[in-house]
Design an enzyme around this catalytic site. Structure first.
Site, PDB file in Angstrom:
ATOM      1  N   ASP A 100      64.052  69.157 126.142  1.00 16.16           N
ATOM      2  CA  ASP A 100      63.623  67.563 126.031  1.00 16.16           C
ATOM      3  C   ASP A 100      61.799  67.512 126.177  1.00 16.16           C
ATOM      4  OD1 ASP A 100      65.845  66.221 125.516  1.00 16.16           O
ATOM      5  OD2 ASP A 100      65.500  65.028 127.544  1.00 16.16           O
TER       6      ASP A 100
ATOM      7  N   ASP B 214      73.630  59.949 120.612  1.00 13.59           N
ATOM      8  CA  ASP B 214      73.418  59.112 121.231  1.00 13.59           C
ATOM      9  C   ASP B 214      74.022  57.685 121.544  1.00 13.59           C
ATOM     10  OD1 ASP B 214      71.008  60.888 121.722  1.00 13.59           O
ATOM     11  OD2 ASP B 214      69.460  59.903 120.723  1.00 13.59           O
TER      12      ASP B 214
HETATM   13  O1  1PR Z   1      66.068  60.691 116.202  1.00 12.82           O
HETATM   14  O2  1PR Z   1      65.937  62.457 114.881  1.00 12.82           O
HETATM   15  O3  1PR Z   1      63.904  62.348 115.739  1.00 12.82           O
HETATM   16  O4  1PR Z   1      66.240  62.994 117.534  1.00 12.82           O
HETATM   17  C1  1PR Z   1      65.589  62.955 118.218  1.00 12.82           C
HETATM   18  C2  1PR Z   1      66.342  63.450 119.655  1.00 12.82           C
HETATM   19  O5  1PR Z   1      65.581  63.113 120.976  1.00 12.82           O
HETATM   20  C3  1PR Z   1      67.926  62.980 119.992  1.00 12.82           C
HETATM   21  O6  1PR Z   1      68.273  64.376 119.333  1.00 12.82           O
HETATM   22  C4  1PR Z   1      67.830  62.027 121.010  1.00 12.82           C
HETATM   23  O7  1PR Z   1      68.895  62.884 121.863  1.00 12.82           O
HETATM   24  C5  1PR Z   1      66.334  63.008 121.360  1.00 12.82           C
HETATM   25  N1  1PR Z   1      65.797  61.902 122.682  1.00 12.82           N
HETATM   26  C6  1PR Z   1      65.492  60.758 122.114  1.00 12.82           C
HETATM   27  N2  1PR Z   1      64.573  60.319 123.472  1.00 12.82           N
HETATM   28  C7  1PR Z   1      65.467  60.804 124.131  1.00 12.82           C
HETATM   29  C8  1PR Z   1      64.718  60.256 125.916  1.00 12.82           C
HETATM   30  O8  1PR Z   1      65.457  61.182 127.057  1.00 12.82           O
HETATM   31  N3  1PR Z   1      64.341  59.524 126.009  1.00 12.82           N
HETATM   32  N4  1PR Z   1      66.247  62.484 124.533  1.00 12.82           N
HETATM   33  C9  1PR Z   1      65.646  61.796 123.932  1.00 12.82           C
HETATM   34  C10 1PR Z   1      68.124  63.026 124.660  1.00 12.82           C
HETATM   35  C11 1PR Z   1      69.180  63.662 125.664  1.00 12.82           C
HETATM   36  C12 1PR Z   1      70.152  65.458 125.932  1.00 12.82           C
HETATM   37  C13 1PR Z   1      69.277  65.960 127.323  1.00 12.82           C
HETATM   38  C14 1PR Z   1      70.918  65.418 127.906  1.00 12.82           C
HETATM   39  C15 1PR Z   1      71.207  66.741 129.320  1.00 12.82           C
HETATM   40  N5  1PR Z   1      67.733  63.505 125.655  1.00 12.82           N
HETATM   41  O9  1PR Z   1      68.852  66.073 125.305  1.00 12.82           O
HETATM   42  O10 1PR Z   1      68.348  66.849 127.810  1.00 12.82           O
HETATM   43  O11 1PR Z   1      71.425  64.760 128.180  1.00 12.82           O
HETATM   44  O12 1PR Z   1      70.650  65.785 130.268  1.00 12.82           O
HETATM   45  P1  1PR Z   1      71.382  66.074 131.801  1.00 12.82           P
HETATM   46  O13 1PR Z   1      72.020  67.585 132.111  1.00 12.82           O
HETATM   47  O14 1PR Z   1      69.268  66.335 132.581  1.00 12.82           O
HETATM   48  O15 1PR Z   1      71.740  64.807 132.211  1.00 12.82           O
HETATM   49  P2  1PR Z   1      65.351  62.376 116.019  1.00 12.82           P
END
Ligand code: 1PR
Length: 521
Positions: free
Chosen positions: A165, A364
């Site tokens: 991320d 999400d």
């Molecule tokens: O809406 O098309 O611009 O895409 C935004 C992207 O950013 C989406 O894929 C959304 O999932 C991601 N995202 C947005 N905010 C966050 C955040 O964390 N604040 N991250 C985010 C999503 C989830 C996974 C993470 C897993 C594994 N993060 O990417 O890596 O949950 O984590 P873990 O193994 O540590 O539990 P758009």
């Protein structure tokens, strides 16, 4: 390789017609389509004693495939075409042509440039021996090939994906961060340890460029964006460790993501020049406008990432809006099996131009708890009844946009099905409730989505140890599992995950040390 054939049911334009056979869609009866991931090849007996193994292919290794159409291998019905076949692969019960070879023509169905060291070996062999090992073919009297009957089980592997991320920190540097349930800001000061027992970070590096070679973890300040390293250096590290695929998600792109001056493009370019496995890029894949007023349609944004070296783009918020529109336009027919979009969504436009295998929809979802005895809402068929330590609880999964900040009137099942209808090739299934918790994947969620779509599903969020990967593969039919925090903090190594899958009889790609591995260290 496919263009050498006569035709393909993928389109109406004829192929070159050099190989007298046609290319068709995989059957979805016994497997998910696209065939997306790592599979092995079976070398066929070459005519006149030529040694196929000399041509750089190795039956002990895996190669990266991503396709929905294939040339079936059928030596009895199509002996002329089968004479071209050099190796075959099995997916489900189907056996198809993996490579063709005649004289100095060599074509392959898989992607050598994305097949890690195995692909590098193959390319190296081609470049060193361009025509010297040409096969004397076609043979006037074709040698009988050893038939390749489908084995009880194919060699298709489960994929392990490392996810980064990425966002700008308060100093403006692009860093790999990691949230706890999507909150990526530090809660404590000044230890830097984000979790009990995690390694203490070394010195602060708050001004390094996103392309810096160090993967150094920086010191932390309460309220600051958690910094777990530099994206390009971490990508190289995970490639060397045997990751099957990498995902880079620009997690703040929903705010502002002009294509012009997009630092993620530079990150992708730098990562792709050293990392020879598939890269998925997400965040901000939507219609956008540059500061000078130039409109940038989603297709152009995706195209810029593909040209920079991405293999797939992942669409989050825009996919939710597109499925909402799809459902609204379907009206009363919303749950009918056959629905079609109007071609205007980013998913449809990108899938049409680049193929559905290039479009991932990142989901999400968040649990919405209900009282099972009284709940009679529209998602009653999707309600999960908790068991074990969740006994007595009941919930359904609601979709969100803007990095989990806004909940929408759409369930995870509705989104996943709609995304498949619109042309997505894969679902990246996050869980806001499990993200960063280390409690394991949400198996109820994964099973729910897996049984509602026929495209590959990547389980994401919550991995805390190697057993969680074994559990998600043994207890759901999911094709891939993704983790972030445990890999970034060094708590679990990718090699350990692979070893554990192997111990449990789960197909995983094995990597061999090779001269090409050194390039990325
Ligand atoms: O809406 O098309 O611009 O895409 C935004 C992207 O950013 C989406 O894929 C959304 O999932 C991601 N995202 C947005 N905010 C966050 C955040 O964390 N604040 N991250 C985010 C999503 C989830 C996974 C993470 C897993 C594994 N993060 O990417 O890596 O949950 O984590 P873990 O193994 O540590 O539990 P758009």
């Amino acid at each position: 390789m496919q263009v050498l054939f006569q035709s393909s049911s993928e389109g109406t334009v004829p192929g070159l017609g050099i190989i007298p056979s046609k290319v068709d869609l995989f059957s979805t009866e016994d497997k998910t389509v696209p065939h997306m991931g790592w599979n092995s090849v079976h070398l066929l007996d070459a005519p006149h004693g030529a040694d196929a193994a000399d041509e750089g292919l190795d039956e002990a290794l895996h190669y990266y495939f991503v396709h929905s159409y294939r040339a079936a291998y059928d030596p009895e019905r199509e002996p002329d075409a089968a004479r071209w076949a050099h190796s075959v692969t099995q997916y489900g019960r189907e056996v198809f042509v993996a490579t063709v070879r005649k004289d100095n023509v060599f074509g392959c169905q898989f992607h050598p440039e994305k097949s890690g060291d195995a692909g590098m070996r193959l390319l190296d062999t081609w470049l060193r021996q361009p025509a010297t090992s040409a096969r004397p073919c076609p043979s006037p009297t074709p040698s009988p090939r050893v038939p390749f009957p489908p084995a009880p089980r194919d060699s298709f592997t489960k994929r392990i994906i490392a996810c980064m991320d990425v966002r700008a920190n308060d100093q403006g540097d692009l860093v790999v961060t990691k949230g706890d349930q999507y909150d990526v800001r530090e809660k404590q000061h000044p230890t830097g340890a984000t979790k009990e027992g995690s390694p203490s970070p070394p010195s602060p590096t708050t001004t390094a460029s996103p392309l810096a070679s160090s993967a150094t973890v920086t010191a932390t300040v309460a309220g600051a964006v958690r910094n777990l390293g530099k994206p390009v250096a971490l990508a190289a590290r995970y490639y060397a460790a045997g990751a099957d695929e990498l995902a880079l998600l620009n997690i703040t792109s929903f705010r502002h993501s002009p294509l012009q001056d997009q630092p993620m493009l530079a990150v992708v370019r730098a990562a792709a020049s050293n990392v020879f496995i598939p890269l998925t890029i997400g965040g901000g894949i939507r219609d956008t406008v540059d500061p000078d007023g130039t409109p940038r349609p989603a297709l152009e944004v995706a195209g810029a990432y593909f040209r920079a070296g991405a293999d797939k783009v992942s669409i989050g918020s825009e996919a939710v809006y597109a499925v909402e529109r799809l459902r609204a336009s379907a009206g009363a027919d919303v749950d009918a099996e056959v629905r079609r979009g109007d071609g205007s969504s980013a998913i449809e436009r990108i899938a049409h131009a680049y193929g559905r295998q290039a479009v991932v929809v990142s989901v999400d979802p968040k649990r919405v708890y209900v009282d099972a005895s009284t709940y009679d809402g529209p998602r009653k068929d999707e309600v999960i009844l908790g068991s074990g330590d969740e006994e007595g609880k009941a919930w359904w999964y609601q979709c969100t946009v803007s990095g989990g900040r806004e909940a929408r009137d759409l369930s995870v099942v509705e989104l996943a099905r709609g995304a498949e209808v619109l042309g997505a090739g894969e679902i990246l299934l996050n869980s806001i409730d499990r993200d960063g918790t280390g409690r394991g994947f949400d198996l109820d969620l994964v099973n729910l989505v897996r049984r509602n779509v026929s495209i590959p599903v990547v389980a994401s969020s919550g991995a805390g140890n190697v057993q969680h990967f074994v559990d998600v593969f043994e207890k759901t039919g999911v094709e891939a599992a993704l983790a972030a925090g445990i890999f970034h903090r060094g708590e679990v190594r990718i090699e350990e995950v692979k070893e554990s899958l192997d111990t449990h009889g789960i197909n995983a790609r094995k990597t061999k040390p090779s001269p090409w591995g050194k390039d990325v260290e």
